[in-house]
Structures are given as C-alpha cells and as structure tokens.
Design an enzyme around this catalytic site. Structure first.
Site, PDB file in Angstrom:
ATOM      1  N   HIS A   1       4.197   0.916   4.557  1.00 39.06           N
ATOM      2  CA  HIS A   1       2.805   0.732   4.127  1.00 39.06           C
ATOM      3  C   HIS A   1       1.830   1.049   5.260  1.00 39.06           C
ATOM      4  O   HIS A   1       0.635   1.216   5.009  1.00 39.06           O
ATOM      5  CB  HIS A   1       2.563  -0.666   3.541  1.00 39.06           C
ATOM      6  CG  HIS A   1       2.482  -1.784   4.537  1.00 39.06           C
ATOM      7  ND1 HIS A   1       1.884  -2.992   4.249  1.00 39.06           N
ATOM      8  CD2 HIS A   1       2.939  -1.907   5.795  1.00 39.06           C
ATOM      9  CE1 HIS A   1       1.974  -3.798   5.288  1.00 39.06           C
ATOM     10  NE2 HIS A   1       2.609  -3.163   6.238  1.00 39.06           N
TER      11      HIS A   1
ATOM     12  N   ASP B   1      -7.393  -1.846  -0.558  1.00 38.62           N
ATOM     13  CA  ASP B   1      -6.495  -2.878  -0.062  1.00 38.62           C
ATOM     14  C   ASP B   1      -7.295  -4.168   0.063  1.00 38.62           C
ATOM     15  O   ASP B   1      -8.320  -4.209   0.747  1.00 38.62           O
ATOM     16  CB  ASP B   1      -5.937  -2.459   1.302  1.00 38.62           C
ATOM     17  CG  ASP B   1      -4.826  -3.364   1.812  1.00 38.62           C
ATOM     18  OD1 ASP B   1      -4.946  -4.590   1.642  1.00 38.62           O
ATOM     19  OD2 ASP B   1      -3.862  -2.858   2.402  1.00 38.62           O
TER      20      ASP B   1
ATOM     21  N   ASP C   1      -9.826  -0.456   3.608  1.00 40.04           N
ATOM     22  CA  ASP C   1      -8.662  -1.143   4.181  1.00 40.04           C
ATOM     23  C   ASP C   1      -9.008  -1.618   5.584  1.00 40.04           C
ATOM     24  O   ASP C   1      -9.716  -0.934   6.328  1.00 40.04           O
ATOM     25  CB  ASP C   1      -7.486  -0.150   4.247  1.00 40.04           C
ATOM     26  CG  ASP C   1      -6.133  -0.823   4.420  1.00 40.04           C
ATOM     27  OD1 ASP C   1      -6.072  -1.898   5.041  1.00 40.04           O
ATOM     28  OD2 ASP C   1      -5.128  -0.255   3.961  1.00 40.04           O
TER      29      ASP C   1
ATOM     30  N   GLU D   1      -1.954  -5.057  -2.400  1.00 36.52           N
ATOM     31  CA  GLU D   1      -1.780  -6.154  -1.439  1.00 36.52           C
ATOM     32  C   GLU D   1      -2.362  -7.482  -1.906  1.00 36.52           C
ATOM     33  O   GLU D   1      -2.817  -8.297  -1.099  1.00 36.52           O
ATOM     34  CB  GLU D   1      -2.332  -5.772  -0.059  1.00 36.52           C
ATOM     35  CG  GLU D   1      -1.723  -4.518   0.562  1.00 36.52           C
ATOM     36  CD  GLU D   1      -0.315  -4.701   1.120  1.00 36.52           C
ATOM     37  OE1 GLU D   1       0.231  -5.815   1.008  1.00 36.52           O
ATOM     38  OE2 GLU D   1       0.226  -3.714   1.663  1.00 36.52           O
TER      39      GLU D   1
ATOM     40  N   HIS E   1      -6.801  -1.746   7.777  1.00 35.73           N
ATOM     41  CA  HIS E   1      -5.873  -0.980   8.608  1.00 35.73           C
ATOM     42  C   HIS E   1      -5.986   0.513   8.321  1.00 35.73           C
ATOM     43  O   HIS E   1      -6.565   0.918   7.304  1.00 35.73           O
ATOM     44  CB  HIS E   1      -4.447  -1.459   8.356  1.00 35.73           C
ATOM     45  CG  HIS E   1      -4.287  -2.935   8.503  1.00 35.73           C
ATOM     46  ND1 HIS E   1      -4.413  -3.806   7.423  1.00 35.73           N
ATOM     47  CD2 HIS E   1      -4.053  -3.709   9.591  1.00 35.73           C
ATOM     48  CE1 HIS E   1      -4.259  -5.045   7.852  1.00 35.73           C
ATOM     49  NE2 HIS E   1      -4.044  -5.027   9.158  1.00 35.73           N
TER      50      HIS E   1
ATOM     51  N   HIS F   1       0.797  -1.221   0.000  1.00 36.34           N
ATOM     52  CA  HIS F   1       0.000   0.000   0.000  1.00 36.34           C
ATOM     53  C   HIS F   1       0.834   1.278   0.000  1.00 36.34           C
ATOM     54  O   HIS F   1       0.277   2.366  -0.144  1.00 36.34           O
ATOM     55  CB  HIS F   1      -0.963   0.002   1.194  1.00 36.34           C
ATOM     56  CG  HIS F   1      -2.296   0.594   0.853  1.00 36.34           C
ATOM     57  ND1 HIS F   1      -3.464   0.230   1.479  1.00 36.34           N
ATOM     58  CD2 HIS F   1      -2.656   1.529  -0.063  1.00 36.34           C
ATOM     59  CE1 HIS F   1      -4.479   0.909   0.977  1.00 36.34           C
ATOM     60  NE2 HIS F   1      -4.011   1.715   0.035  1.00 36.34           N
TER      61      HIS F   1
ATOM     62  N   ASP G   1      -3.191   2.688   8.194  1.00 38.64           N
ATOM     63  CA  ASP G   1      -2.022   3.215   7.488  1.00 38.64           C
ATOM     64  C   ASP G   1      -1.763   4.669   7.868  1.00 38.64           C
ATOM     65  O   ASP G   1      -1.328   5.476   7.034  1.00 38.64           O
ATOM     66  CB  ASP G   1      -2.188   3.078   5.963  1.00 38.64           C
ATOM     67  CG  ASP G   1      -2.292   1.637   5.510  1.00 38.64           C
ATOM     68  OD1 ASP G   1      -2.042   0.740   6.338  1.00 38.64           O
ATOM     69  OD2 ASP G   1      -2.625   1.403   4.335  1.00 38.64           O
TER      70      ASP G   1
ATOM     71  N   ASP H   1      -6.959  -6.639   1.779  1.00 33.40           N
ATOM     72  CA  ASP H   1      -7.135  -7.211   3.119  1.00 33.40           C
ATOM     73  C   ASP H   1      -8.370  -6.670   3.830  1.00 33.40           C
ATOM     74  O   ASP H   1      -8.703  -7.093   4.933  1.00 33.40           O
ATOM     75  CB  ASP H   1      -5.875  -7.062   3.975  1.00 33.40           C
ATOM     76  CG  ASP H   1      -5.591  -5.632   4.435  1.00 33.40           C
ATOM     77  OD1 ASP H   1      -6.490  -4.775   4.414  1.00 33.40           O
ATOM     78  OD2 ASP H   1      -4.435  -5.370   4.841  1.00 33.40           O
TER      79      ASP H   1
END
Length: 301
Positions: A142, A228, A125, A273, A127, A98, A129, A230
C-alpha cells in the site's frame, strides 16, 4: 448516473489488520441509500475479491509483501472497472487498504487507452504511496501502489492488467500529504508529481489550494479520485490504520470533494483505509459515505 459500488475487502497491502472490514462498515453506514437519495442508480458488487486470512498466506518478497494475492485481486478489480467505465458508468471502489488503487487505475487506464483520453489522479492521502521495492521501509505494497501505477517499481505491479504505465506522474496531484518517506520524496520530485502538503494548505489557505487543484486538472480529460481516510485528522476519522495528527478537517475534505465534482471530469473513485476496529461509533465510515455523496453531486443547498 449508474454507480457501481465495488467492495474490495483487501488488507494484504498493510501491516495493521482491519481495513478488510471497511467495505462492510461503509455499507452499514448507508452508502447505497445515500447515493440513491441524490438520484443515482446503484449496483453493488461483492464478489470481485473473496479474502483469505492474511495469516494463512506467506508474505513472500520482504520488499513487496503478499505480492501474489494483491496482484490477483487487483487484476480482477481492473477487469471490472474497465467494463464499467467502458459502458460510461461510474465505479466507486470501497477498500480495503490503498493497494486497490492498482486495480482501479489499471481498469480506468485500459478504457482511456481505447478512447484516447488523458487520465489525472487526485490523491488525497497523508502518505505518498510512492515507494518502490528499493526504497520501501516496510515492504507494504500500500506504500508502493501509486509509484507502480506511474511505472516505477516491480514489473509485477507496473505491468498489472496490461504492460506499462497507467498514469503519467505529471498528471498526479496530492492533497493533504504530511508523512513522506525520504526515498519516496526523492522519487516524487524526480517523477514530477504535484504535491499540496498540509504546510502548503496552512500557508496558502485551503480555498487557494482547491482552486489550484482545479486548475491543475484542466490539462486532463478524466479524473480518478483516490481518497485515503488517513488524510483526515484523527479527531474526525479515528477509524483508520495509520492515524496522524494535523490532517484535514471533515469540512475541508467535504468541500474538496464537492469542488472537484464541479469539474465534470471525475469518472471513477475509491475510498480506502476505513478500519472499523479502530473507529468510534462508525463515524469514519459515515464520513466516507458523505464524502462519496459530495463527490457524486450532493450539495447542501
């Protein structure tokens, strides 16, 4: 529309190797053919970044590992994105990890600066970031890339491509978040980003959240979508570097892309990702192709 597919096999920003092979997996899953089948003209760029093995580079700053090669790569990407968006075409960046968002947003911001347009970012995402070199628990860039694009962190990242903030954090909207570090959570609240976590989706319902997201972006002129893989539940996207249970379903993610496309404001995007080492029969890359198609106008009927 002219869609430029920019392959960025960059995995210096993450601990787990394999996302550098993501662009080729998405290519093999038929991204070019899919976009052309819905009426777009595609141009493929495979020469922006030539990867050297991470094992042959020195990590350098432990709080911002592989800073120099990431900055070099993202500056090149930013230049390409600025040229493409200045011509009114659509850049679709395929990561890689990312950290490529640093280049995507810098290039789009450079164009927006010339035209006086306000950028919004849809960040899908698991997360945030949104760490900096002072809050990062891993030192992986990332996990610092969006904070840097919003003007927080090391000058080498915040001033990438051109000096200063690339996007106002108040114009950033997260969807699908479910793993935020304590330090970045504090920074996100202070910066004023908008976050729809998986708990928000469970409480309010996905339809309600999607409508709120679309309303959020009424205040901006153009939207960058940063997706992303994930953010999805590993049941639907096993081939990603940091799989976490309890994520979006494939149907929710596809609907979100289809709905944000209806705003008519999406002018650039990246999908990152995808890690084929961890994938099952390339299903994560295939889903990435379908997500891109929905974002670029495909509907079921």
């Amino acid at each position: 529309m002219n869609v430029h597919i920019l392959e960025m096999p960059l995995d210096f920003g993450a601990s787990r190797h394999g996302s550098d092979m993501g662009p080729s997996a998405i290519r093999l899953a038929g991204i070019k053919e899919k976009l052309e089948s819905i009426g777009h003209t595609t141009y493929v760029h495979t020469d922006i970044f030539k990867a050297t093995a991470q094992e042959y580079e020195k990590p350098g700053n432990p709080n911002a590992k592989y800073l120099k090669p990431i900055v070099r790569a993202c500056n090149k990407l930013a230049s390409s994105v600025e040229i493409i968006t200045s011509e009114g075409d659509f850049p679709l960046v395929l990561g890689g990890d990312h950290s490529v968002v640093l280049g995507s947003l810098a290039g789009l911001a450079a164009t927006a600066k010339k035209t006086g347009q306000k950028i919004g970012v849809l960040y899908v995402d698991a997360h945030g970031d949104f760490n900096t070199n002072e809050t990062t628990p891993t030192g992986n860039i990332h996990g610092e890339c969006l904070a840097a694009s919003a003007g927080l962190g090391l000058p080498e990242l915040t001033n990438l491509y051109f000096d200063g903030q690339k996007v106002d954090p108040k114009n950033i909207c997260f969807v699908g978040s479910r793993d935020l570090d304590p330090g970045e959570k504090k920074l996100m609240k202070e910066a004023g980003v908008t976050v729809f976590t998986m708990s928000d989706i469970d409480r309010q319902g996905f339809d309600t959240v999607v409508e709120k997201v679309k309303t959020f972006f009424k205040k901006v002129d153009i939207i960058h979508v940063s997706f992303d893989m994930d953010c999805l539940d590993p049941m639907f996207a096993p081939g990603t570097g940091i799989p976490l249970p309890g994520g979006l379903t494939n149907r929710e993610a596809l609907l979100l892309m289809e709905e944000i496309a209806t705003t008519g404001k999406v002018k650039s995007a990246e999908i990152v990702e995808v890690n084929p080492i961890l994938d099952v029969r390339n299903q994560t890359a295939i889903l990435a192709v379908n997500l891109a198609a929905r974002l670029l106008g495909e509907t079921l009927y």
